[in-house]
Structures are given as C-alpha cells and as structure tokens.
Design an enzyme around this catalytic site. Structure first.
Site, PDB file in Angstrom:
ATOM      1  N   GLU A   1      77.672  79.621  14.898  1.00 20.37           N
ATOM      2  CA  GLU A   1      76.222  79.462  14.853  1.00 20.37           C
ATOM      3  C   GLU A   1      75.462  80.753  15.138  1.00 20.37           C
ATOM      4  OE1 GLU A   1      75.961  74.683  15.703  1.00 20.37           O
ATOM      5  OE2 GLU A   1      75.148  76.047  17.219  1.00 20.37           O
TER       6      GLU A   1
ATOM      7  N   GLU B   1      81.151  70.850  12.855  1.00 16.48           N
ATOM      8  CA  GLU B   1      80.446  70.060  13.862  1.00 16.48           C
ATOM      9  C   GLU B   1      79.531  69.073  13.175  1.00 16.48           C
ATOM     10  OE1 GLU B   1      78.281  72.037  16.974  1.00 16.48           O
ATOM     11  OE2 GLU B   1      79.823  73.570  17.245  1.00 16.48           O
TER      12      GLU B   1
END
Length: 489
Positions: free
Chosen positions: A207, A395
């Site tokens: 991320e 995720e």
C-alpha cells in the site's frame, strides 16, 4: 489454469448469455462448454471458483506480532507514533498486539482449521536489520524461518510481504530520504536469499499510498507529518523506487522459481452504468488516478498529465529510476475494500468521480464504503490496462462491531454479508477469464488497527486482548465452508 482456459469454461451459461456476460470478449464464446471449474462430475456449477483457486488469509507484522523489544528487534516509526499521546485511539500500541511472535503456532493451527491453502504475512524489517541496514539479526531471521517451516509442514503456502509500514527509525529521514530506497533493496535481496528456497511468492511493499500520502501528506499514519506537495511527490517517488530496486534485488538474490510482485491499494473505480462509455471512463480514471503509483510501476514512466498537473512540485527523477520502477512483475496483488463510482463526462479527463453520499452503505470504519463490484472492476481494469500474468487479491475484508454473545461466540452476520457479496463479484472475474489466481481475506484475526488502535475489528477470529485467546467467529465458519467446497455458500 490460464485465463484462456477459464474463459472457455463458461460456468454452465448458454452461449448467448455467456457472450453477453463477457461483453463480446473472445471469438470462441459461441463454442464454450457448459462445465464449471471444480464442478463434480463435470456438472455445471455457476457458484464455483476455478479448481486451482488459492484461498488464504493475511496479516501484518506490527499488527499481530508484539514482542517489540525482544530478540534484538529495532525500533520502528510505528513504535514511536503509537506511543505519542493522541496519535492512536485510546493510546493503543503494537507492543503486545496478538502476541503472535510467541503464538505463531496457534495462528498456523487457525489457518489449518480453515483449510487455508496460503498465508500472507509481512516481515518486520527491524527484526532482520535493527538499524535498517548493516549487520543482520539472526534471531529475527530464526523467527521467520520457524514460521515458514511451520506453514509448510501444515501444507500452507507462505506469501511474504517485505514492508508493511513498520520502518526502522534508524533510517534517518524515513521515506523523505532517497537512501531509504537503497536500504530497502539491500534488505529485500538479503531476505530473498535466505528464504526463497521455501517462499515462492514475495511482495515488495504494501500500500504505497498509506506509507506516503497518509503518512507524510495527511498525517494520519506514522510518522504523522503534513508536508508540502513537492516533498510528498518526492516521497512517493522514493516509495515506487524502493519497490523497483527491491524487485531487482530479489531477482538477484532469490532462486529462479521465485515469483515477485507488489501488494498495492490502487484506487479502484467502478462504472456507474455498465455501458461502453462509462466503462471506458472507468479505465481512464484507473490509469490517471493511480499515475504516481501502480500506473508508473506497470508502465515504467510517469504520465505526462501527472507531471503537468504537479508542475514545479513534480518529483525529481534520476537516470535509471524509471527502468527500475518498471521492472517486470510475475504478479500484481491488489488490496481492495471500497469503490469509487465513475461516469463518463465532458471534462478534460473524460470522466467524473461521483462522491460518496451521507447515506451510502458502509461498515464500521467510516472510510469503508460498501461496493462489492470493486473486486470485479479492480481485477478487470488492471488486467485490461496492463495485462499482468497473474492477479491476487492480497487483502479484502471489513471492520464490524463484533459483540461477543453470551456463549462466547461472535455472530458477525454483517461480515458474512460483506464477504459473500464481494466474492460474488470476484467469482465473476474468474468466470470471465481474468487471471485472478487467489484471495487473501483480511484478516485472520482481530489485531492492532493502526491509528484506530483496537477499536476497529477486521478478524474472522476474535482475540481477547487480555488473554490473547483466539475464537472463530461466524465468518470463520463461513469461510471454512467456502474453502472446503470452493464455491459461494
């Protein structure tokens, strides 16, 4: 199984219906057999996933391990941030978290009980190099060797992320310093050389937006700074450079059969209406709005529109940077939670991003707007824009209030609702032949949720943070059945 083979499976739809579902893709649509991947006896099963689909769970080191001062681990930015008054809800820290540094065997048992085929975990950089670089810490490496060996013994594939935000504080300047990218590459190459005999899937960073923009622009995450845009753009560049140099270092240090990728939370866009003009606008938005991160990585350059918009604030790029940033990947992993809806518009970009409304559905976390279509469109747009060899969902999951019932169980039907709806759209992507290979549910268990402390719960296992006892929730029961049958339940 290749994307072509999956596309030809047809999932039991009639030729005309399948052709419509595919939006005209693939000249062979008229001749598709009415069999489903994984269906018993060849019978059609419109709810099934491909037979080789990889089901797993995900966690991150600082969120679960604890043991922050044990066995030579160095201090990180999150140790400092979480101990700074007012930075996290109720002063929560990762000092103990889920205690997984000592209870990793229990966590492997949870995965095995689910029937999970893979586990995505992150390595704490400061356990390996307490100072961020220099002399490695054998005790830190020993911990991850025990974890990896335990997973393999349980028949679970280890998928390893090298950086999930916990940056050694000894690296002066943090991501403001270009030198941090070089230190990351050294660390990545070292780890690849030590574990690639057993770990066949390695992700560089997790991320990019979170450890750049949310950490140095809006300041909600460690180190909690709010810097001007010229510095933010340079930090972004250091982040993607670290990824690119890391890819090169992993390939140099790892065994030849090691697959290398990234876990990125690209901003995901969904067409407001599934018509050609809105779909095209969605693809434009995906490319433009991710210009500083995933687009640069997949194309090996910054878009002219991005550089023009930033003007004097654009990042300073050195010779060779973009070649490294654009290093070829074996897979792209996407962290997908929430969508942004897009319509075609008469604007310079050709699209308009529609705002979330006050009554738009969302889960317990204020930012977690519900939009199950995000899984389908995230996979589709990335696939059509950049043609990665493989895509994983690294995720996906949701926060919920998760009250404990009198019998000690958590009946999180809202999480089951969320997961079932999202996975319906992932199954669509697999059914239509996009190269999605697996799914990692976030998260295996309740944990330290960064600036939210312990107030937002994402786990499918409840954790009593006083005793650290793990208890399966209703969602764990649901996920176990999905994995067992390899179909929506």
């Amino acid at each position: 199984m290749t994307g072509i083979n999956r596309r030809q499976l047809g999932m039991g739809l009639g030729a005309a219906a399948l052709g419509a579902a595919l939006g005209g893709r693939g000249a062979g649509a008229q001749n598709l057999p009415a069999t489903a991947p994984g269906a018993a006896g060849g019978a059609a099963d419109a709810l099934a996933f491909p037979a080789d689909f990889l089901w797993g769970c995900a966690t991150a080191a600082y969120q679960i391990e604890g043991g922050v001062k044990e066995d030579g681990r160095g201090e990180t930015n999150w140790d400092v941030f979480s101990h700074t008054p007012g930075k996290t809800t109720d002063g929560g820290t990762g000092d103990i978290a889920c205690g997984s540094y000592h209870r990793y065997e229990e966590d492997i048992a949870l995965l095995k009980a689910l029937g999970a085929k893979a586990y995505r975990f992150s390595v704490a950089w400061s356990r390996i190099f307490p100072e961020g670089r220099g002399k490695p810490n054998q005790k830190g490496l020993d911990y991850y060797n025990r974890l990896i060996d335990g997973l393999l013994a349980a028949g679970i594939q280890p998928h390893m992320t090298l950086f999930h935000w916990d940056l050694p504080t000894s690296l002066k300047g943090g991501w403001q310093s270009r030198d941090t990218a070089y230190a990351f590459a050294d660390y990545a190459g070292y780890m690849a050389g030590k574990v690639s005999d057993r770990v066949k899937h390695i992700m560089t960073v997790n991320e990019l937006r979170c450890f750049t923009d949310l950490s140095y622009m809006t300041g909600g995450k460690a180190p909690g700074l709010k810097l001007p845009m010229d510095q933010v753009n340079q930090i972004r560049h250091h982040g993607v450079l670290a990824h690119g140099l890391g890819v090169q270092a992993i390939r140099a240090g790892a065994r030849a059969d090691t697959e290398v990728g990234i876990a990125d939370n690209a901003t995901i866009f969904v067409p407001a209406i599934e018509t050609s003009e809105h779909i095209e606008a969605t693809k434009k938005a995906m490319r433009e709005e991710n210009a500083m991160f995933l687009t640069a990585i997949m194309e090996g350059h910054y878009l002219d529109s991005y550089l023009t918009a930033q003007g004097a604030n654009a990042p300073k790029v050195k010779a060779g940077d973009m070649k490294a940033i654009g290093s070829a990947l074996d897979f792209v992993s996407l962290n997908i939670y929430t969508p942004n809806f897009v319509r075609a518009a008469d604007t310079p970009t050709g699209y308009e991003i529609l705002p979330h409304l006050a009554n738009s559905p969302r889960m317990a976390s204020p930012w977690l707007y519900v939009g199950p279509e995000a899984l389908y469109w995230g996979v589709r747009t990335v696939s059509e824009l950049w043609q990665p060899k493989k895509i994983y969902i690294s995720e996906n999951g949701c926060s919920a209030d998760d009250p404990v019932a009198k019998d000690g169980k958590v009946y999180d039907a809202d999480r089951v609702m969320y997961l079932r709806n999202y996975l319906t759209h992932l199954q669509r992507a697999a059914r239509e032949g996009y190269p999605v290979e697996g799914y990692f549910l976030w998260s295996l268990m309740d944990n330290f949720e960064w600036e939210d402390g312990y107030t937002k719960l994402f786990g499918i296992h409840h954790v009593d943070f006083k005793t650290l006892k793990r208890t399966p929730k209703l969602s764990a029961d649901w996920y176990r059945e999905l994995i067992r049958t390899n179909r929506l339940v």
